[in-house]
Design a protein around this motif. Structure first.
Motif, PDB file in Angstrom:
ATOM      1  N   CYS A 501       0.833  -1.204   0.000  1.00  0.00           N
ATOM      2  CA  CYS A 501       0.000   0.000   0.000  1.00  0.00           C
ATOM      3  C   CYS A 501       0.866   1.251   0.000  1.00  0.00           C
ATOM      4  CB  CYS A 501      -0.916   0.011   1.221  1.00  0.00           C
ATOM      5  SG  CYS A 501      -2.241  -1.209   1.155  1.00  0.00           S
ATOM      6  N   ILE A 502       1.922   1.236   0.792  1.00  0.00           N
ATOM      7  CA  ILE A 502       2.810   2.415   0.834  1.00  0.00           C
ATOM      8  C   ILE A 502       3.488   2.609  -0.513  1.00  0.00           C
ATOM      9  CG2 ILE A 502       4.930   3.302   1.889  1.00  0.00           C
ATOM     10  CD1 ILE A 502       4.033   1.930   4.483  1.00  0.00           C
ATOM     11  N   LEU A 503       3.928   1.479  -1.111  1.00  0.00           N
ATOM     12  CA  LEU A 503       4.535   1.578  -2.437  1.00  0.00           C
ATOM     13  C   LEU A 503       3.529   2.123  -3.447  1.00  0.00           C
ATOM     14  CD1 LEU A 503       6.869   1.035  -4.394  1.00  0.00           C
ATOM     15  CD2 LEU A 503       6.045  -1.331  -4.593  1.00  0.00           C
ATOM     16  N   ALA A 504       2.301   1.646  -3.369  1.00  0.00           N
ATOM     17  CA  ALA A 504       1.258   2.121  -4.285  1.00  0.00           C
ATOM     18  C   ALA A 504       0.972   3.597  -4.060  1.00  0.00           C
ATOM     19  CB  ALA A 504      -0.011   1.288  -4.093  1.00  0.00           C
ATOM     20  N   LYS A 505       0.914   4.027  -2.782  1.00  0.00           N
ATOM     21  CA  LYS A 505       0.670   5.449  -2.503  1.00  0.00           C
ATOM     22  C   LYS A 505       1.801   6.301  -3.055  1.00  0.00           C
ATOM     23  CE  LYS A 505      -0.847   6.648   1.611  1.00  0.00           C
ATOM     24  NZ  LYS A 505      -2.136   7.301   1.286  1.00  0.00           N
ATOM     25  N   THR A 506       3.045   5.805  -2.925  1.00  0.00           N
ATOM     26  CA  THR A 506       4.185   6.577  -3.431  1.00  0.00           C
ATOM     27  C   THR A 506       4.133   6.681  -4.946  1.00  0.00           C
ATOM     28  OG1 THR A 506       5.472   5.666  -1.596  1.00  0.00           O
ATOM     29  CG2 THR A 506       6.692   6.782  -3.326  1.00  0.00           C
ATOM     30  N   VAL A 507       3.812   5.566  -5.594  1.00  0.00           N
ATOM     31  CA  VAL A 507       3.699   5.580  -7.056  1.00  0.00           C
ATOM     32  C   VAL A 507       2.557   6.493  -7.477  1.00  0.00           C
ATOM     33  CG1 VAL A 507       3.139   4.162  -9.072  1.00  0.00           C
ATOM     34  CG2 VAL A 507       4.740   3.310  -7.337  1.00  0.00           C
ATOM     35  N   THR A 508       1.471   6.510  -6.717  1.00  0.00           N
ATOM     36  CA  THR A 508       0.329   7.387  -7.009  1.00  0.00           C
ATOM     37  C   THR A 508       0.753   8.844  -6.976  1.00  0.00           C
ATOM     38  OG1 THR A 508      -1.218   5.776  -6.088  1.00  0.00           O
ATOM     39  CG2 THR A 508      -1.988   8.042  -6.270  1.00  0.00           C
ATOM     40  N   VAL A 509       1.538   9.211  -5.977  1.00  0.00           N
ATOM     41  CA  VAL A 509       2.024  10.596  -5.870  1.00  0.00           C
ATOM     42  C   VAL A 509       2.858  10.956  -7.092  1.00  0.00           C
ATOM     43  CG1 VAL A 509       3.522  12.141  -4.566  1.00  0.00           C
ATOM     44  CG2 VAL A 509       1.932  10.629  -3.362  1.00  0.00           C
ATOM     45  N   VAL A 510       3.756  10.055  -7.463  1.00  0.00           N
ATOM     46  CA  VAL A 510       4.630  10.335  -8.609  1.00  0.00           C
ATOM     47  C   VAL A 510       3.810  10.507  -9.880  1.00  0.00           C
ATOM     48  CG1 VAL A 510       6.457   9.397 -10.074  1.00  0.00           C
ATOM     49  CG2 VAL A 510       6.584   9.162  -7.576  1.00  0.00           C
ATOM     50  N   ILE A 511       2.874   9.561 -10.095  1.00  0.00           N
ATOM     51  CA  ILE A 511       2.056   9.633 -11.316  1.00  0.00           C
ATOM     52  C   ILE A 511       1.218  10.904 -11.311  1.00  0.00           C
ATOM     53  CG2 ILE A 511       0.121   8.546 -12.537  1.00  0.00           C
ATOM     54  CD1 ILE A 511       1.234   5.852 -11.720  1.00  0.00           C
ATOM     55  N   ALA A 512       0.649  11.271 -10.163  1.00  0.00           N
ATOM     56  CA  ALA A 512      -0.228  12.445 -10.088  1.00  0.00           C
ATOM     57  C   ALA A 512       0.516  13.707 -10.479  1.00  0.00           C
ATOM     58  CB  ALA A 512      -0.797  12.566  -8.671  1.00  0.00           C
ATOM     59  N   PHE A 513       1.730  13.887 -10.024  1.00  0.00           N
ATOM     60  CA  PHE A 513       2.447  15.126 -10.315  1.00  0.00           C
ATOM     61  C   PHE A 513       3.106  15.106 -11.684  1.00  0.00           C
ATOM     62  CE2 PHE A 513       1.923  15.659  -5.809  1.00  0.00           C
ATOM     63  CZ  PHE A 513       1.724  17.023  -5.688  1.00  0.00           C
ATOM     64  N   LYS A 514       3.465  13.921 -12.172  1.00  0.00           N
ATOM     65  CA  LYS A 514       4.047  13.864 -13.504  1.00  0.00           C
ATOM     66  C   LYS A 514       2.979  14.022 -14.594  1.00  0.00           C
ATOM     67  CE  LYS A 514       8.288  13.085 -12.216  1.00  0.00           C
ATOM     68  NZ  LYS A 514       9.342  14.114 -12.458  1.00  0.00           N
TER      69      LYS A 514
END
Length: 691
Positions: A501-514
């Motif tokens: 879940c933490i990995l997914a949340k981190t990837v979500t943040v990256v995708i959202a800003f990119k």
């Protein structure tokens, strides 16, 4: 040899043969627990053979001989001095002396110079002790010692016979006249048989002298052992003749009177072998098939008093007719020990090993000389002087003194002990805290800060963290089959979902800003599809590992008696520890990937960015589990379980508080920042600065 009737068919004796003397001496030594003795032997075939038999018998019964030395009055003084040095330097306090008195005299005089007053002497029947033969100093060395003599009893009327003996009946006997001259210091007319009386002191013997005027010591009445056995021999012969006459009583009396003088020796021998009578003093006399009387020795104690007077006191006897082990009869109260001893002296090479210890022999020394070594771990000795300790059963352990086995302490992390109760309390409190944070997020689910970082993942992460805290409870309490089977796989799977879940949340943040940039290919990946896929895929790998572990080599409870002495550790046997480390390794790999992704995303705008908090939480998480492995491997029993519970609670708490507390702070205490305009404004301003 004289007992061999093939060689000596007509030999009988009333003095006991020395066949059982080694046994008698050994019995006396063992009666006083004297296991470390020296032996002195006169230099003759008879005494050497007897001394060797004493040594052999004594060693067979568990004793040890410190030295065996020969002595002789014809030895050079230097040789006798070496023997005396051996005796003085030896730790043996008891010496068996199978020697003649003329051989003992010079060695005692040498021993008086080294003040050997602590020695107890045991003299065999070979010695005929005459106190007048020894010096004052050497005689005092024998105080408290023992002598074996042929058994004697009273001879009724013998003393009266001595004191009323006259020359009228024996006036032509040379022996009587010799005795008379020695007793009264007189000389027969025209005779001086002893050559003791000089012409100046001439006193004529009359034959009417009174024996009552003679010193009783002259008759040596204190030791009548030889006289007594001569007395028995005469009576045995008399009884044999008597029985022979009774057998011929049917014949004519006149014929008996004629034939009694013509009896052949073999005829008398026939009756002598079968003689069996009781003396007036109650002594039973008979001969065995070897022509020997029963072996009975008197045990005499030498008692030397401070005024230099001495006495030989009968303190016991050895009777071979008694049952084995009861042949020695002693009157302990009648024994007078050497002045150096207030109680029965001791003569041992090594002190007795107490319970809990075993004997370890000393190289090159007799078996009586040993060291006492504590029993090894897991062994006991509940008897003294044993050579091998006994191993306790697997579920028992020696007590502190190692003299008995006691049940091992059963150890496991219990809810009722302070450590287990504290860990359980912390786990429950943290789980309640997680539920409380989940309630806050659910209550404020429509606020921008909750929706900003994938609300569904936050809920899932909080639920798995709650389970993480609760799964620590499966490690506490008595291990059972079900708890052992599920505790490690459940912990691994739940933690993997949390990290996923933490990995997914981190990837979500990256995708959202990119994906903010126009025409960016990541825009099509925005949404819940990628995070859900990451969680499912990462968790599926761990699920396969755990399922294989459970179905192929399921963990089970066992009593570990090997890891820690004195305890039975009730623990879960992992069966295949490699699968446990594979599970930890995979979880650690996900944590490191999450840490790296979060670390790279830490520079993204703060308002929507959890990357900094995730970076710090994953740093703590990885540090905890890296330190867990050496700590886990270096502990045993319940402390190994405690280390794992601590790692679970601390790593879960780091994720909970470092990720969600900042959000709760904004939601509950700074609601003005929990608005879309505020978050959008910050985003816009940051975007202008970037341009």
């Amino acid at each position: 040899m004289l007992s061999d009737k093939f060689q000596f068919p007509s030999f009988l004796r009333t003095f006991p043969a020395d066949t059982l003397q080694p046994w008698a001496v050994t019995q006396l030594l063992l009666h006083f627990n004297w296991t470390w003795v020296g032996i002195l032997s006169s230099n003759s075939d008879l005494t050497n053979l007897g001394s060797q038999k004493i040594q052999q018998e004594f060693v067979e019964k568990g004793g040890c001989v410190a030295f065996l030395e020969k002595i002789d009055d014809r030895y050079p003084r230097e040789r006798l001095a070496k023997v005396a040095k051996v005796i003085c330097q030896s730790s043996a306090n008891v010496i068996v002396c199978n020697c003649y008195e003329m051989h003992l005299k010079p060695i005692l005089e040498l021993l008086s110079f080294c003040n050997a007053t602590n020695i107890i002497w045991i003299f065999t029947v070979v010695l005929t002790l005459n106190p007048h033969l020894f010096t004052r100093e050497s005689w005092r060395l024998l105080n408290g010692s023992f002598i074996f003599t042929g058994s004697t009893r009273s001879m009724p009327h013998f003393t009266d016979f001595l004191y009323h003996m006259g020359t009228s009946a024996y006036q032509w006997e040379t022996f009587t006249k010799l005795f008379w001259e020695k007793a009264f210091g007189c000389r027969w007319e025209r005779q001086n048989l002893t050559q003791m009386v000089s012409k100046k002191n001439f006193i004529q013997c009359t034959g009417e002298e009174d024996f009552k005027a003679v010193d009783p010591a002259f008759f040596q009445l204190n030791d009548l052992s030889l006289s007594y056995h001569a007395y028995l021999a005469v009576y045995a012969y008399a009884h044999a003749l008597h029985n022979m006459i009774l057998d011929g009583a049917k014949k004519d009396v006149f014929e008996i009177c004629i034939n009694i003088q013509n009896k052949k020796p073999c005829q008398v021998l026939h009756y002598l072998r079968d003689v069996h009578f009781i003396t007036e003093s109650g002594e039973e006399v008979y001969f065995d098939r070897n022509g020997d009387v029963p072996t009975i020795f008197d045990i005499v104690n030498i008692q030397v008093y401070p005024d230099d007077t001495s006495e030989l006191i009968k303190v016991g006897r050895y009777d071979s007719r008694k049952s084995p082990g009861n042949e020695i009869i002693l009157n302990i109260s009648a024994i007078s020990w050497n002045q150096k001893y207030n109680q029965t002296p001791r003569s041992i090479c090594s002190e007795s090993c107490p319970v809990g210890y075993r004997k370890s022999s000393r190289i090159g020394q007799p078996s009586c000389c040993f060291n006492c070594i504590p029993c090894s771990a897991g062994e006991i000795a509940n008897e003294t002087d044993i050579t091998e300790c006994w191993k306790c059963p697997e579920d028992y352990w020696p007590n502190e003194s190692r003299d008995k086995c006691v049940p091992k302490v059963i150890e496991f992390l219990s809810f009722y002990e302070p450590l287990g109760a504290a860990l359980a309390s912390v786990a429950i409190i943290l789980s309640f805290a997680t539920v409380l944070i989940l309630s806050v997020f659910y209550w404020f689910q429509d606020t921008p800060i909750v929706k900003a970082n994938n609300r569904g993942l936050s809920y899932l992460l909080l639920c798995t963290l709650t389970l993480c805290f609760l799964c620590a409870l499966t490690f506490i309490g008595h291990p059972m089959k079900i708890t052992c089977m599920i505790q490690q796989p459940a912990f691994g799977l739940i933690f993997t979902i949390s990290v996923s879940c933490i990995l997914a949340k981190t990837v979500t943040v990256v995708i959202a800003f990119k994906a903010i940039k126009p025409h960016n290919q990541l825009r099509k990946w925005v949404g819940p599809r990628i995070p859900n896929l990451i969680v499912v895929f990462c968790s599926l790998v761990q699920l396969v590992i755990c399922m294989y572990w459970i179905f192929s080599h399921p963990p089970f409870p066992e009593n570990n008696t090997r890891s820690e002495s004195g305890k039975i550790i009730v623990e879960c046997n992992l069966m295949m520890p490699i699968l446990f480390y594979c599970m930890l390794g995979y979880m650690g790999l996900l944590a490191i990937i999450s840490f790296l992704v979060a670390f790279l995303a830490r520079t993204l705008p703060d308002s929507f960015n959890e990357a900094k908090f995730i970076t710090f939480s994953m740093l703590v998480f990885v540090s905890v589990w890296l330190s867990f492995i050496p700590a886990y491997l270096s502990t045993q029993g319940k402390y190994m379980v405690t280390v794992e519970i601590f790692a679970i609670l601390s790593s879960s708490a780091s994720l909970l508080f470092l990720i969600f507390l900042p959000k709760c702070y904004v939601i509950l205490l700074r609601p003005e920042k929990n608005t879309k305009e505020h978050l959008a404004g910050q985003k816009y301003n940051r975007g202008k600065k970037i341009k």
